[in-house]
Every structure is written in C-alpha cells, then in structure tokens.
Design an enzyme around this catalytic site. Structure first.
Site, PDB file in Angstrom:
ATOM      1  N   ARG A  70      -0.870 -18.291 -57.763  1.00 27.78           N
ATOM      2  CA  ARG A  70      -1.102 -17.597 -56.341  1.00 27.78           C
ATOM      3  C   ARG A  70       0.370 -18.375 -55.829  1.00 27.78           C
ATOM      4  O   ARG A  70       1.276 -18.163 -56.566  1.00 27.78           O
ATOM      5  CB  ARG A  70      -1.692 -18.757 -55.923  1.00 27.78           C
ATOM      6  CG  ARG A  70      -1.826 -20.042 -56.501  1.00 27.78           C
ATOM      7  CD  ARG A  70      -2.705 -20.953 -55.611  1.00 27.78           C
ATOM      8  NE  ARG A  70      -3.191 -21.611 -55.978  1.00 27.78           N
ATOM      9  CZ  ARG A  70      -4.801 -22.810 -55.504  1.00 27.78           C
ATOM     10  NH1 ARG A  70      -4.713 -22.921 -54.254  1.00 27.78           N
ATOM     11  NH2 ARG A  70      -5.427 -22.794 -56.981  1.00 27.78           N
ATOM     12  N   ASP A  75       2.300 -18.797 -52.126  1.00 26.97           N
ATOM     13  CA  ASP A  75       1.494 -19.947 -50.761  1.00 26.97           C
ATOM     14  C   ASP A  75       1.869 -18.555 -49.626  1.00 26.97           C
ATOM     15  O   ASP A  75       3.360 -17.707 -49.518  1.00 26.97           O
ATOM     16  CB  ASP A  75       3.217 -21.029 -50.574  1.00 26.97           C
ATOM     17  CG  ASP A  75       2.337 -22.021 -51.526  1.00 26.97           C
ATOM     18  OD1 ASP A  75       1.108 -21.796 -51.743  1.00 26.97           O
ATOM     19  OD2 ASP A  75       2.625 -22.829 -51.523  1.00 26.97           O
ATOM     20  N   TYR A  89      11.635 -15.674 -60.209  1.00 28.39           N
ATOM     21  CA  TYR A  89      11.641 -15.757 -58.886  1.00 28.39           C
ATOM     22  C   TYR A  89      13.182 -15.515 -58.908  1.00 28.39           C
ATOM     23  O   TYR A  89      14.012 -16.174 -59.513  1.00 28.39           O
ATOM     24  CB  TYR A  89      10.987 -17.380 -58.370  1.00 28.39           C
ATOM     25  CG  TYR A  89       9.607 -17.432 -58.630  1.00 28.39           C
ATOM     26  CD1 TYR A  89       8.569 -16.937 -57.491  1.00 28.39           C
ATOM     27  CD2 TYR A  89       9.271 -18.372 -59.880  1.00 28.39           C
ATOM     28  CE1 TYR A  89       7.588 -17.115 -57.706  1.00 28.39           C
ATOM     29  CE2 TYR A  89       7.678 -18.171 -60.341  1.00 28.39           C
ATOM     30  CZ  TYR A  89       6.663 -17.619 -58.752  1.00 28.39           C
ATOM     31  OH  TYR A  89       5.004 -18.212 -58.831  1.00 28.39           O
ATOM     32  N   ARG A  91      10.873 -23.552 -54.016  1.00 30.30           N
ATOM     33  CA  ARG A  91      11.107 -24.495 -53.013  1.00 30.30           C
ATOM     34  C   ARG A  91      12.339 -25.132 -52.748  1.00 30.30           C
ATOM     35  O   ARG A  91      12.822 -25.982 -52.310  1.00 30.30           O
ATOM     36  CB  ARG A  91       9.947 -23.899 -52.170  1.00 30.30           C
ATOM     37  CG  ARG A  91       9.572 -22.620 -51.859  1.00 30.30           C
ATOM     38  CD  ARG A  91       8.132 -22.922 -51.095  1.00 30.30           C
ATOM     39  NE  ARG A  91       8.567 -23.399 -50.127  1.00 30.30           N
ATOM     40  CZ  ARG A  91       6.819 -23.296 -49.141  1.00 30.30           C
ATOM     41  NH1 ARG A  91       6.323 -23.294 -49.715  1.00 30.30           N
ATOM     42  NH2 ARG A  91       7.509 -24.332 -48.468  1.00 30.30           N
TER      43      ARG A  91
END
Lengths: 248, 248
Positions: free
Chosen positions: A51, A53, A111, A200
């Site tokens: 998933r 966010d 990422y 993050r």
C-alpha cells in the site's frame, strides 16, 4: 482466467492512499471500477506490491489481477490507461503465470523522496516534494547515508502500530543528490522491503542530521536502540515516490 | 509612497488567470488581498507585466505596486510570500524609481511551453504540460523554428478579439529541446512581446508540423497571409509558463 501484471503510475495528491477503504477515494477502487467496466460488470480484485499512504506517489507501482479472458496486451494497457482517471496511468501490462503475486514475491523495491529546500518554496512542488525551510549541510547527510546500508533490525525507523513482527530489512542503496539549481534534494533508497513509514522516518532523521540538530554518526546508535523516539520526525508524504518493484 | 517591483511565481492551475475579474480566483486578487492586510487595510493595486490566462503558469512574472512606507526588502518579500496562498511564491522584491512600470517598460519576455509526448500521459504533468498523443518528428520542428525569428506582423498567430492594433513583434529566440527520457518537448520563445495567445498558436502550429499534417516550410506563408485560419490550433494553457521579463 488469465493473470495480468501491470505497472502503474499515480499522482497521490487526490487519493486517500492505494488501498480500498470505506471513506475516501483510493487507487485500488478506481482501478477495480475500471476493470469491472471492461469485464462487463464482473468484479475483479487487484493486488498491489504494497500500500502507499495518502499523498504518496507512484512511478512504478506493480499490481496483478485475474481477468476472465486473454486480451491483446496493448489493448488491455490502453483500455485501462484511458478509462482510469487522469491521475492514474497504466505504463505496461503483461501476462504472468498463475502463481505470480504482486505482493508476496517482491524481491526489491526502490523509493525516492524529493525535498524542496528553495527559498521561497516552489508552488509547482507543493504536492510533489516535502518542504524543508532550514539550512542543510549536504555533506553531513552524505556521510550518514552509508550507515543505513546492509541488514539491520529497523524497529527504530518503523511507525508505531505496524502489525509486522519481523523488522529486519536489507538496504542495498541509500543515496542523495542535489539538483542543478541547488534547491531540491532527491533521496533514493533501494532494499528488499521497507517498514511502515520507514522511508519517511529515514528522511526526517537525515534532514535533522543535515541541519546539525542530530549528529552525523547517530544512525548506528538509533538502529541499535530499536527505539522510535530516538529517530527523527516522519517527513511529509507528498515527497515520497514508489519508483520500482522487482520480482524473483 | 515607495514603489516596489516584485518577481513572483505561480501555479496557474487553480487560478482564473492573472487579472482580477468579477468571477473566479485570480493572482491579482490574492496578492492585493495580502498587501491590504500588510498595509493595515489600505487598498494597494498591483500592475503585472501582462495578464496570463486561466491555467497558465509563471516562473518569473513581474509586478509593481506602491506601498505606504519603506520596509526592509527581505521582510517585504517574506511577508508577501508567506501570506499569499501556497500556489503563489514571491521570489524577490526591490525598490524601483517612481516611474518604473511593470507593463509599459517591458523590453523582453521569455515564455516556455512544455508538451508531454509520452505514452501514457504522465499523471504528474497533467496540469503542467500539454499532452500531444500523436507521433512527432522533432527534426521537422527544428527546421521550422528559425522561420519565426526576426521582426514580423504576427496577425496570423494572434487570437481573434485582441484589441491591440500593432501586431508587429520581434522574436529573438525560438528553440525546442527534448528531455532525456524522450517523453517531453520544451519550447522556449524570447521576444520583445507576444500577442494574445500567440505562443499557444505557435506551439499548436509547430506540433502539426512535427506530426506532418502541415509542411515544415509553411511558417513564412502563414505569417505573410495574416490569416489566423492558416495557422494551427491553440495549444492548451497548462503547458505555458511566463519565465522571465526584462526591462529597459
């Protein structure tokens, strides 16, 4: 039934994340609605590599789904791409063996995280990069990054409430580049998988290191502590991009 | 009264253009509202180097306004930047002589136009580049561009209804670059001024040339005809950026 794998891109700004949920528009819901139309009303479930966010973007998210009949690949890609909303693009489609699974067989994920360090903040990056208004010593970040490489228990860099028990992950690549104009940082992380909000929290910590409020040698201690409170804050979602997913 | 010149940037997506009007949110209205707050309720009018249409962006729009008192430049810039909405940024502020005028004294303007030629269209460029889904022969466009240089009557490239009578303009630079990924064209036009929708009609014409539906040698004939109907269609506003304004 034919199993298809698709690589999709989406602008996460107007989505409440990837995964379908009771409230809010999601990527899964939009793609499944389109597939249902294409398959004459038949419900087709999609499975993503993971998933993302709310506000998080994807350049190369991978999904799989089972379609009732075989269709030419470019027709399938074009149909999905043009019938999904404009903030979702379908980049490629292929037929895969029945035992392919977009989530369970992930071997490697990449990422990227964009940070706007310009003065003033660029209006064009407000949904596409996280803004950091404080001074950044780029070399401090560069010196801290290698400490992330390798296999570690990243509990300290995982948001509370994650149901996953095994928090050992391997990071193959961790780098940061400054753009030509000098007003944007681009972080790249490649590894065998990442924990909930891990990228993050990594970026939030690295920015504190760059700003001098945390030591450039603190990463090994934070990892060893397994204490989320020792790491930096969670950077905002709008800077995060799922760039590539690789399979066995 | 002190006259200030400011260079501002804005994401045109959510604006109904630069110029204040009865309906719709405009850049002028937002900046003037902010100045009014800063000047304790005094109404302050701003003057831009020119209007931009709905959806058109600016990286370096120039405005001037008269402020009741002299304020330190960085404080003025920071106050304006942080009190305007996030889709407007104030890049620099300077004090100019009382006879400076942002519109009447323009010597040179530079516009850029981004065209997404990727398959599929990028979700991240949907508000920031115009999409062209047809094949483009880049070299045909390159060969046509020099015909725009110099001083010409550009009536054929001006939208109907323009109140301006003198349609002679000089173009100093007209170029097009392809990005590294090969999925985006970036046009740059620098001249002493441009007519209403002129850049968008130029790009619409050049894309038709690139696609082979208009001849690569047609520009001189179109200019000579002074007939808007001979030029190509008006490209969409979301690809257009006002990049720089220079003064005498």
């Amino acid at each position: 039934m034919v199993r298809y794998k698709a690589t999709i891109s989406y602008d996460g700004t107007l989505f409440n994340g990837f995964q379908r949920q009771p409230n809010g528009r999601t990527v899964q819901e939009e793609v499944e609605n389109t597939l249902k139309k294409m398959a004459n009303g038949k419900t087709i479930q999609i499975f993503g590599s993971g998933r993302t966010d709310a506000g998080v973007h994807a350049i190369g998210q991978v999904i799989h789904f089972d379609y009732p009949e075989e269709r030419p690949l470019e027709r399938m890609r074009f149909g999905l791409d043009t019938q999904t909303p404009e903030d979702i693009a379908v980049k490629s489609v292929e037929i895969v063996p029945e035992d392919f699974h977009a989530r369970y067989l992930v071997k490697e994920k990449t990422y990227q995280f964009r940070v706007d360090i310009g003065k003033p903040r660029s209006p064009f990056r407000r949904f596409y990069a996280s803004y950091f208004p404080y001074p950044v010593d780029v070399e401090k970040i560069q010196r801290a990054l290698p400490d992330l490489l390798g296999t570690h228990d990243f509990t300290a860099f995982c948001a509370a409430g994650s149901p996953i028990e095994d928090k050992v992950r391997t990071i193959y690549e961790a780098k940061m580049e400054v753009n030509e104009a000098g007003d944007e940082l681009l972080f790249t992380f490649r590894g065998d998988g990442f924990l909930y909000k891990m990228i993050r929290i990594l970026v939030g910590t690295l920015l504190k290191i760059g700003n001098g409020r945390m030591s450039e040698t603190c990463i090994p201690e934070i990892i060893a502590s397994k204490d989320r409170n020792l790491a930096g804050p969670t950077a905002h979602p709008e800077g995060l991009y799922l760039v590539e997913v690789k399979y066995e």
